[in-house]
Design an enzyme around this catalytic site. Structure first.
Site, mmCIF file in Angstrom:
data_model
loop_
_atom_site.group_PDB
_atom_site.id
_atom_site.type_symbol
_atom_site.label_atom_id
_atom_site.label_comp_id
_atom_site.label_asym_id
_atom_site.label_seq_id
_atom_site.Cartn_x
_atom_site.Cartn_y
_atom_site.Cartn_z
ATOM 1 N N LYS A 196 135.504 97.689 32.774
ATOM 2 C CA LYS A 196 134.279 98.397 33.149
ATOM 3 C C LYS A 196 134.302 98.642 34.648
ATOM 4 C CE LYS A 196 129.277 98.103 33.199
ATOM 5 N NZ LYS A 196 128.089 97.486 32.590
ATOM 6 N N LYS A 254 135.234 101.823 30.082
ATOM 7 C CA LYS A 254 133.960 102.456 30.421
ATOM 8 C C LYS A 254 133.933 102.791 31.899
ATOM 9 C CE LYS A 254 129.120 101.237 30.751
ATOM 10 N NZ LYS A 254 128.137 100.193 30.675
HETATM 11 C C1 PBG Z 1 124.544 96.759 32.179
HETATM 12 C C2 PBG Z 1 125.066 97.994 31.559
HETATM 13 C C3 PBG Z 1 125.199 99.219 32.193
HETATM 14 C C4 PBG Z 1 125.603 100.128 31.228
HETATM 15 C C5 PBG Z 1 125.743 99.429 30.032
HETATM 16 N N1 PBG Z 1 125.428 98.102 30.250
HETATM 17 C C6 PBG Z 1 124.873 99.623 33.575
HETATM 18 C C7 PBG Z 1 125.448 98.895 34.695
HETATM 19 O O1 PBG Z 1 126.465 98.198 34.586
HETATM 20 O O2 PBG Z 1 124.866 99.003 35.775
HETATM 21 C C8 PBG Z 1 125.806 101.592 31.493
HETATM 22 C C9 PBG Z 1 125.709 102.486 30.317
HETATM 23 C C10 PBG Z 1 125.471 103.909 30.641
HETATM 24 O O3 PBG Z 1 125.458 104.354 31.812
HETATM 25 O O4 PBG Z 1 125.294 104.669 29.686
HETATM 26 N N2 PBG Z 1 125.309 95.637 32.183
#
Ligand code: PBG
Length: 329
Positions: A196, A254
């Site tokens: 991520k 992601k």
């Molecule tokens: C939080 C989380 C995020 C997303 C999924 N879980 C945001 C972040 O890490 O700040 C993002 C998903 C999206 O933008 O559609 N842990």
């Protein structure tokens, strides 16, 4: 004689193109993200995500029945927690009767066969908007893992089939796996957000949950000390291999579109199913350009989804799931 082999023969009409098509999108490919809020009859549109809504639990029940009828069989739940319940310890995250726990039960009651995955991270519960406990300007790793393990346990106790840790702490998959096993939940799965990235594409999601990191002295202003540097490729393999080692059943890359090289590389490296998350900012870009009349919404949506699957994703988490399935059926 000019070419013997003419590739255009295989593109001559729709029938032959369908016959030789290498990648197709079906309802089975999708994991549907859903945002839940407290209240009754609440369906509030997220400003930066046109046509996507936060739902109260009564409407969540309605929504999952509709998804199931369309052939969409898996959901990924996110809870929008009221500010008054936020702290720096994730207390509300582990409450047996918290919003997420009730949402999980709601889906299972409305649609028992629906596969339920739950987001596991502290940011929606954090007064600082961070995925972990904040202390002295840093995010505590091991203390956060303990909260994530307790949170995961409470989600599977509520009925979640898979927990989906999205926090990027080191060692959290192992902490979660051990907590689930020790409490008799050997069959509950883990979908790890293993690669991520610290991406600017999460903006609309943070609007949806009101979970953006706060600007405050001695609080990190971004998530770069735990989410990955977009410049890195090898690191994605290391993260993913470690998560598989620690017990992840499913892994993820992601965001999606900007990271399809990583999707392909991870797909070629690990032997567990791979998910890609087409994130909120990717959704917002298509919606905005289509609103202006600059891009063909449906064509661009399908092209991007196909690209994700072609790159090697087995599962696509996407806010377009419903629209895509409506289009192909
Ligand atoms: C939080 C989380 C995020 C997303 C999924 N879980 C945001 C972040 O890490 O700040 C993002 C998903 C999206 O933008 O559609 N842990």
């Amino acid at each position: 004689m000019y070419p013997l082999r003419r590739n255009r023969r295989l593109r001559k009409n729709d029938a032959i193109r369908s016959l030789v098509r290498e990648t197709t999108i079906t309802p089975n490919d999708f994991l549907v993200p859903l945002f839940v809020v407290e209240g009754k009859g609440v369906k509030s549109e997220i400003a930066s995500m046109p046509n996507y809504h936060r739902l109260s639990l009564d409407l969540l029940a309605h929504e999952v029945k509709e998804l199931w009828a369309m052939g969409l069989k898996s959901v990924l739940l996110f809870a929008k927690v009221p500010d008054s319940l936020k702290d720096n310890k994730g207390k509300e995250a582990v409450t047996p009767n918290g919003l997420m726990q009730r949402a999980i039960k709601t889906v299972k009651e409305a649609c028992p066969e629906m596969l339920v995955m739950s987001d596991v991270a502290m940011d929606p519960y954090s007064i600082y908007g961070h995925d972990g406990i904040v202390a002295n300007g840093t995010i505590l790793n091991d203390e956060t893992c303990s909260v994530l393990a307790a949170m995961s346990l409470s989600h599977v106790q509520a009925g979640a089939d898979f927990v989906a840790p999205s926090d990027m702490m080191d060692g959290r998959i192992r902490s979660i796996r051990e907590a689930l096993d020790a409490n008799g939940f050997k069959d509950a799965g883990i979908m790890s957000y293993s690669a991520k990235y610290a991406s600017a594409f999460y903006g609309p999601f943070r609007d949806a949950l009101d979970s953006a990191p706060v600007a405050m002295e001695n609080i990190p202003k971004d998530k770069k000390t735990y989410q990955m540097d977009p410049a890195n490729r090898i690191e994605a393999l290391r993260e993913t291999l470690m998560d598989v080692d620690e017990g992840a059943d499913l892994v993820m890359v992601k965001p999606g579109l900007c990271y399809l090289d990583i999707v392909r590389e991870v797909r070629n490296t690990v032997d567990v199913p791979l998910a890609v998350y087409q994130v909120s900012g990717e959704y917002a870009m298509i919606k905005a350009a289509a609103e202006k009349g600059w891009l063909d919404h449906d064509a661009v949506m399908m092209e991007q989804l196909i690209a994700m699957k072609r790159a090697g994703a087995d599962i696509i988490a996407s806010y377009f799931a419903k629209e895509a399935v409506q289009l192909i059926s």
